[in-house]
Scaffold this active site. Structure first.
Site, PDB file in Angstrom:
ATOM      1  N   GLU A   1      -4.991  17.065   3.517  1.00 31.11           N
ATOM      2  CA  GLU A   1      -5.405  15.710   3.902  1.00 31.11           C
ATOM      3  C   GLU A   1      -5.882  15.679   5.354  1.00 31.11           C
ATOM      4  O   GLU A   1      -5.217  16.169   6.259  1.00 31.11           O
ATOM      5  CB  GLU A   1      -4.216  14.757   3.734  1.00 31.11           C
ATOM      6  CG  GLU A   1      -4.549  13.335   4.156  1.00 31.11           C
ATOM      7  CD  GLU A   1      -3.330  12.416   4.110  1.00 31.11           C
ATOM      8  OE1 GLU A   1      -2.358  12.758   3.413  1.00 31.11           O
ATOM      9  OE2 GLU A   1      -3.376  11.367   4.774  1.00 31.11           O
TER      10      GLU A   1
ATOM     11  N   SER B   1      -7.345   9.268   5.416  1.00 30.65           N
ATOM     12  CA  SER B   1      -6.829   8.411   4.365  1.00 30.65           C
ATOM     13  C   SER B   1      -7.498   7.059   4.562  1.00 30.65           C
ATOM     14  O   SER B   1      -7.383   6.474   5.632  1.00 30.65           O
ATOM     15  CB  SER B   1      -5.314   8.303   4.516  1.00 30.65           C
ATOM     16  OG  SER B   1      -4.758   7.678   3.395  1.00 30.65           O
TER      17      SER B   1
ATOM     18  N   ARG C   1       1.184  19.407  11.435  1.00 27.72           N
ATOM     19  CA  ARG C   1       2.090  18.264  11.479  1.00 27.72           C
ATOM     20  C   ARG C   1       2.755  18.203  12.854  1.00 27.72           C
ATOM     21  O   ARG C   1       3.665  18.969  13.141  1.00 27.72           O
ATOM     22  CB  ARG C   1       3.145  18.390  10.370  1.00 27.72           C
ATOM     23  CG  ARG C   1       3.972  17.137  10.132  1.00 27.72           C
ATOM     24  CD  ARG C   1       4.889  17.308   8.936  1.00 27.72           C
ATOM     25  NE  ARG C   1       4.147  17.525   7.700  1.00 27.72           N
ATOM     26  CZ  ARG C   1       3.657  16.536   6.947  1.00 27.72           C
ATOM     27  NH1 ARG C   1       3.862  15.287   7.279  1.00 27.72           N
ATOM     28  NH2 ARG C   1       2.984  16.814   5.856  1.00 27.72           N
TER      29      ARG C   1
ATOM     30  N   ARG D   1      -6.328  17.929  12.952  1.00 31.54           N
ATOM     31  CA  ARG D   1      -6.551  18.666  11.708  1.00 31.54           C
ATOM     32  C   ARG D   1      -8.013  19.081  11.572  1.00 31.54           C
ATOM     33  O   ARG D   1      -8.319  20.098  10.946  1.00 31.54           O
ATOM     34  CB  ARG D   1      -6.111  17.833  10.505  1.00 31.54           C
ATOM     35  CG  ARG D   1      -4.587  17.731  10.405  1.00 31.54           C
ATOM     36  CD  ARG D   1      -4.118  17.129   9.103  1.00 31.54           C
ATOM     37  NE  ARG D   1      -2.650  17.072   9.087  1.00 31.54           N
ATOM     38  CZ  ARG D   1      -1.935  16.596   8.072  1.00 31.54           C
ATOM     39  NH1 ARG D   1      -2.560  16.125   6.993  1.00 31.54           N
ATOM     40  NH2 ARG D   1      -0.621  16.577   8.134  1.00 31.54           N
TER      41      ARG D   1
ATOM     42  N   ARG E   1       4.385  10.393  15.809  1.00 35.29           N
ATOM     43  CA  ARG E   1       5.201  10.231  14.594  1.00 35.29           C
ATOM     44  C   ARG E   1       6.451  11.098  14.693  1.00 35.29           C
ATOM     45  O   ARG E   1       6.376  12.262  15.097  1.00 35.29           O
ATOM     46  CB  ARG E   1       4.384  10.622  13.356  1.00 35.29           C
ATOM     47  CG  ARG E   1       3.156   9.732  13.223  1.00 35.29           C
ATOM     48  CD  ARG E   1       2.430   9.922  11.925  1.00 35.29           C
ATOM     49  NE  ARG E   1       1.247   9.054  11.915  1.00 35.29           N
ATOM     50  CZ  ARG E   1       0.352   9.017  10.945  1.00 35.29           C
ATOM     51  NH1 ARG E   1       0.503   9.793   9.891  1.00 35.29           N
ATOM     52  NH2 ARG E   1      -0.676   8.196  11.004  1.00 35.29           N
TER      53      ARG E   1
END
Length: 439
Positions: free
Chosen positions: A358, A361, A286, A399, A271
């Site tokens: 988070e 999802s 991130r 994560r 990303r």
RNA sequence: GGAGAGAUGGCCGAGUCGGUCGAAGGCGCUCCCCUGCUAAGGGAGUAUGGGGUCAAAAGCUCCAUCGAGGGUUCGAAUCCCUCUCUCUCCGCCA
């Protein structure tokens, strides 16, 4: 002959619904904070209908005339009189087709960027603050020693951001030795759980995909900036396994008996994080590149609501077995992803920052993606119908690694290995900082 | 990277000099009939999307689709161009 059928204009909300009840659609989209100019949409639709009928009538005339020519020629008759007047018909037809094309282009432009309709039970809200906590699982321990975050803990165990910066740049990491193995152990554990107990089939897929696939799952055309594009090619690195895996069913008609399709894939994800400069710059939270185990299901439309709960449970099970405290959030209408009709975020407790983050999802896309993908199924003897698609992280491995380090830290900075991971770590029960290596 | 061949309905496969081809034939599948079982046989049906008609469905009808996109033509599965993919051989390579 160009195909000007409305079916090819890649609308994603049910086009029938958009045509018959644009005002109702506008109301529902309003929950996402979106204003849809439904009158323009309705006018465009009325024009489409009229123009299409005219164009098709002309086509029918053209076809009939051409057939007469063919028949006359077959009988050996002179054809010149039949050809007279065809020119004008052809010109009219071209004009009508151009008009139709223009109307369809307008329709496409009005509808292509429309996000999915939120499910009725999605809470109201404009943004993150509107999300609703559904449940908390696992107790948050208070510790008798000062807790460290994963960067402090990790750097002494082989987490090397400086090396990654040298090799690639910011938002990358190098993991050495036991941490690299811990990441692999987490991945293996997740895959084994989902394939062994949750009924998923492991699938290996390309990490680069074409534009059609990106359009199908909804990354394009709106979110091109979030991707890494391969210069000179029409490829992009996958931002999630959802893209290649869900596109498995693009342009396919699946036998009803073969549903549900349940896939689990472990892939790296890439990303650009274009919009998040300055956010989460510290640590592994991130990254431009991270590992993820992704769950994807292709289901009968009647099942998707139930399956969404199940799939969320499958992701939760990973956290439960790892003994990581977490909570489940129902995203509100304003915070819902573009293609999603309903989403649960799983947020894991990170002692190092004293907050939930988070880690998964889980979304039900209803028929939205499937319609873009033209993914259908057929019950025996019936017409094809659009399937429903769902996916969820099960989990984001990077994560999860962070969460394990922070939740299993001990006073001396060593890390206890969660019981379920010990077999995957070759029996190792603890990660202890080693003497620093020369680099 | 070089040379060549190909892409047609669920599958196989035919489509002659462009003309009534959404597409022969076969297989498969569905329904019906027949034969006491099995095997075989007979008949009908069997792509997808969109529009119209209809309260709706069925039906009827029109349009589009023969890898994708463009072009030539009154008319293209058939001719031309571009692209994609597949296969074979050579080279290179994990």
């Amino acid at each position: 002959m160009r195909n000007l059928q409305p079916g090819n204009n890649q609308v994603m909300i049910d086009p029938k619904l958009l045509r018959t009840d644009p005002e109702g659609v506008a109301t529902i989209l309003g929950r996402r904070g979106m204003r849809l100019d439904w009158q323009t949409l309705r006018d465009c639709e009325m024009r489409r209908k009229a123009v299409q009928q005219r164009a098709e009538t002309l086509q029918a005339e053209r076809n009939a005339a051409a057939r007469r020519v063919g028949q006359a020629k077959a009988r050996g008759e002179d054809v010149a009189s039949l050809l007279a007047g065809q020119e004008r018909l052809a010109a009219d037809l071209v004009a009508a087709q151009q008009e139709l094309e223009a109307v369809l282009a307008q329709w496409r432009q009005l509808t292509e960027g429309l996000p999915n309709l939120p499910a009725d039970d999605v809470p109201d809200g404009a943004g993150e603050e509107g999300n609703v906590e559904i449940r908390r699982v696992g107790a948050i321990e208070s510790r008798a020693f000062p807790v460290r975050d994963h960067v402090d803990l990790g750097e002494r165990l082989g987490m090397d951001f400086a090396a990654a910066a040298k090799i690639a740049g910011a938002r990358f990491v190098v993991l050495n030795g036991p941490l690299a193995r811990l990441q692999r152990a987490l991945t293996q554990f997740m895959l084994d759980l989902h394939t062994g107990e949750h009924g998923y089939t492991e699938i290996y897929v390309p990490y680069m995909v074409n534009n059609e696939s990106l359009f199908g799952t909804g990354q394009l055309p709106k979110f091109a900036d979030d991707l890494f594009h391969i210069a000179g090619d029409s490829f992009a690195l996958i931002p999630t396994a959802e893209v290649p895996v869900t596109n498995m069913v693009r342009d396919a008609i699946i036998a009803g008996a073969d549903l549900p399709l349940r896939w689990v894939a472990h892939t790296p994800c890439f990303r650009s994080e274009a919009g998040s400069a300055g956010r989460d710059t510290r640590g592994m939270i991130r990254q431009h590149q991270f590992e993820k185990v992704e769950l994807v299901q292709i289901v009968d439309p009647g099942d998707s609501v139930r399956v969404h709960e199940e799939l969320t449970g499958h992701a939760e099970e990973v956290l439960k077995r790892l003994g990581l405290p977490y909570r489940v959030m129902a995203l509100c209408a304003g915070d819902l992803g573009f293609a999603s009709r309903k989403t649960y975020d799983l947020e894991v407790w990170l002692p190092g920052s004293g907050r939930y983050r988070e880690i998964s999802s889980c979304s039900n896309f209803g028929d939205f993606q499937a319609r873009r993908l033209n993914a259908r199924y057929r019950r025996a003897g019936q017409k094809p119908e659009i399937v429903h698609t769902l996916n969820g992280s099960g989990l984001a491995v990077g994560r999860t690694l962070v969460a394990v380090l922070e939740n299993y830290q001990q006073a001396d900075g060593s890390i206890r290995v969660p019981d379920v991971l010990v077999p995957y770590m070759g029996g190792l029960k603890e990660l202890a900082p080693a003497a620093p290596r020369a680099s």
